[in-house]
Design an enzyme around this catalytic site. Structure first.
Site, PDB file in Angstrom:
ATOM      1  N   GLU A   1     -85.506 -32.257  21.064  1.00 56.02           N
ATOM      2  CA  GLU A   1     -84.096 -32.512  20.779  1.00 56.02           C
ATOM      3  C   GLU A   1     -83.727 -32.079  19.363  1.00 56.02           C
ATOM      4  O   GLU A   1     -82.655 -31.532  19.132  1.00 56.02           O
ATOM      5  CB  GLU A   1     -83.768 -33.996  20.968  1.00 56.02           C
TER       6      GLU A   1
ATOM      7  N   CYS B   1     -70.980 -24.367  34.087  1.00 56.00           N
ATOM      8  CA  CYS B   1     -69.767 -24.651  33.328  1.00 56.00           C
ATOM      9  C   CYS B   1     -69.896 -24.037  31.939  1.00 56.00           C
ATOM     10  O   CYS B   1     -69.797 -24.714  30.923  1.00 56.00           O
ATOM     11  CB  CYS B   1     -69.550 -26.161  33.245  1.00 56.00           C
TER      12      CYS B   1
ATOM     13  N   CYS C   1     -67.089 -21.880  38.936  1.00 51.55           N
ATOM     14  CA  CYS C   1     -66.536 -23.078  39.559  1.00 51.55           C
ATOM     15  C   CYS C   1     -66.842 -23.124  41.051  1.00 51.55           C
ATOM     16  O   CYS C   1     -66.874 -24.203  41.655  1.00 51.55           O
ATOM     17  CB  CYS C   1     -65.038 -23.142  39.302  1.00 51.55           C
TER      18      CYS C   1
ATOM     19  N   CYS D   1     -69.836 -25.247  41.543  1.00 53.03           N
ATOM     20  CA  CYS D   1     -69.892 -26.508  40.803  1.00 53.03           C
ATOM     21  C   CYS D   1     -69.751 -27.713  41.742  1.00 53.03           C
ATOM     22  O   CYS D   1     -68.840 -27.757  42.574  1.00 53.03           O
ATOM     23  CB  CYS D   1     -68.790 -26.544  39.752  1.00 53.03           C
TER      24      CYS D   1
ATOM     25  N   CYS E   1     -61.925 -31.551  39.503  1.00 51.49           N
ATOM     26  CA  CYS E   1     -61.926 -31.087  38.110  1.00 51.49           C
ATOM     27  C   CYS E   1     -60.501 -30.713  37.684  1.00 51.49           C
ATOM     28  O   CYS E   1     -59.851 -29.874  38.311  1.00 51.49           O
ATOM     29  CB  CYS E   1     -62.847 -29.874  37.949  1.00 51.49           C
TER      30      CYS E   1
END
Length: 359
Positions: free
Chosen positions: A36, A190, A197, A200, A206
DNA sequence: AATGCGGGGTT
DNA sequence: AACCCAGCATT
């Protein structure tokens, strides 16, 4: 009515998500933490080349805590944001001494240097399988689009809304896979420029998709007032009234065009004249400065005129210079503000850009 | 609330 | 050549 948001995202991830990134194999809290930190403002493809090397040398928190900081920085070199490496090292030492290892609660994690709210959430969710939320660039983009949140995420109010959404949508179980799924969704479908899309799992409800605003969300950082640079343009005349032009480098602003020699300040005009023509004018006359606008910045131009006395000017040093007699055919392209300056030196500002004369 | 950090990819 | 990227710390 579609399934719960997190259920759809998770179902998609089980089929299409990434599951074999280096830090996903044996996702211990320590490995998740290191990954991270490396991934802060750094793309996955870049980190892949560093992670395994780093883990081989510092396999656990104690190895990291007891290593010299220079060795940590050595394995970091090329990754950028080197404060991350220093913080990582310090945090390892603090955690080792204070907690005997990485703590496992949000507050204690976020108190360590280099660990903020999102990284702490990632360590808990991905490393411990505990319910916790993340909000990185990917998640911001997915949520801003799906919920139709306007405004730049750098704004506090927008960030608060996004965090609220992120936490609200984090499932009690499988928070780890959900966090990974949201990042994968942002990274693979995205995406910023060309979202897919059609593939998705949450396109059905959305807001951005419905309103065709995928390209507008999340709102970009507001553009700073275009920076202004300034330059001094030298009108060096010889006894015959010709002015010295210089061909600009092939790339960059006005690439390849013939322009006036420039100096970084009025103080450097003499030195430039000596370089260019072998001598300096007795006096410089400062003409009214004016501005020229480019796409990305504005250029404030201070014209300085000077006449070289004595015998005809020395020959040009190379093919990048020419003595040009105004009115004659130019040797090539001349930038518009320079052309107007050559035509009417004293009135260039007035004819070129009246409103920009002042200041 | 705004800015610095930083090398690399994308457009 | 901006703009952005698995953000955070500092001011």
């Amino acid at each position: 009515m579609p399934q719960r948001f997190s259920e759809r995202v998770l179902a998609w991830w089980r089929r299409h998500g990434r599951k074999d990134l280096p830090w996903q194999r044996e996702p211990t809290p320590y490995r998740v933490w290191v990954s991270e930190i490396m991934l802060q403002q750094t793309q996955v493809g870049t980190v892949v080349g560093y992670f395994d090397r780093f883990m081989a040398r510092f396999p656990d928190l104690e190895a990291l805590a007891t290593a010299p900081v220079d060795e940590v920085l050595g394995l970091w070199s090329g990754l950028g944001y080197y404060a991350r490496a220093r913080n990582l090292h310090r945090a390892a030492q603090e955690a080792h001494v204070l907690h005997g290892g990485l703590p496992a609660d949000l507050e204690a994690l976020a108190a360590l240097p280099g660990i903020g709210r999102s990284t702490a959430g990632a360590i808990l969710a991905l490393g411990h399988g505990r319910p916790a939320s993340i909000l990185d660039g990917n998640v911001k983009r997915v949520l801003a689009r799906h919920a139709g949140i306007d405004g730049w995420p750098g704004e506090t109010a927008v960030l608060h809304r996004l965090w609220a959404l992120a936490e609200e949508r984090t499932p009690e179980h499988e928070a780890g896979p959900y966090a990974q799924a949201m990042m994968d969704l942002g990274a693979t479908l995205c995406t910023r420029a060309n979202p897919c899309c059609g593939d998705c799992p949450v396109a059905a409800d959305c807001v951005a998709q419905r309103e065709g605003r995928q390209r507008e969300l999340p709102a970009p950082k507001p553009r700073k007032t275009t920076p202004e640079r300034e330059t001094w343009m030298l009108l060096l005349y010889d006894a015959a009234g010709a002015v010295l032009l210089e061909r600009r480098p092939p790339s960059g602003i006005w690439g390849g065009l013939w322009s006036l020699p420039e100096a970084a300040s009025a103080d450097e005009a003499d030195a430039r004249a000596r370089e260019l023509a072998g001598r300096t004018p007795a006096t410089w006359q400062a003409l009214p400065p004016f501005r020229h606008a480019f796409t990305h910045f504005r250029l404030r131009i201070h014209p300085l005129a000077g006449r070289l006395h004595g015998p005809a000017a020395v020959g040009v040093k190379d093919t990048a210079q020419v003595w040009y007699k105004p009115g004659q055919p130019p040797p090539g392209g001349i930038p518009a503000p320079v052309a107007s300056l050559l035509e009417q030196p004293a009135r260039a500002a007035a004819t070129n850009d009246r409103e920009d004369i002042s200041q």
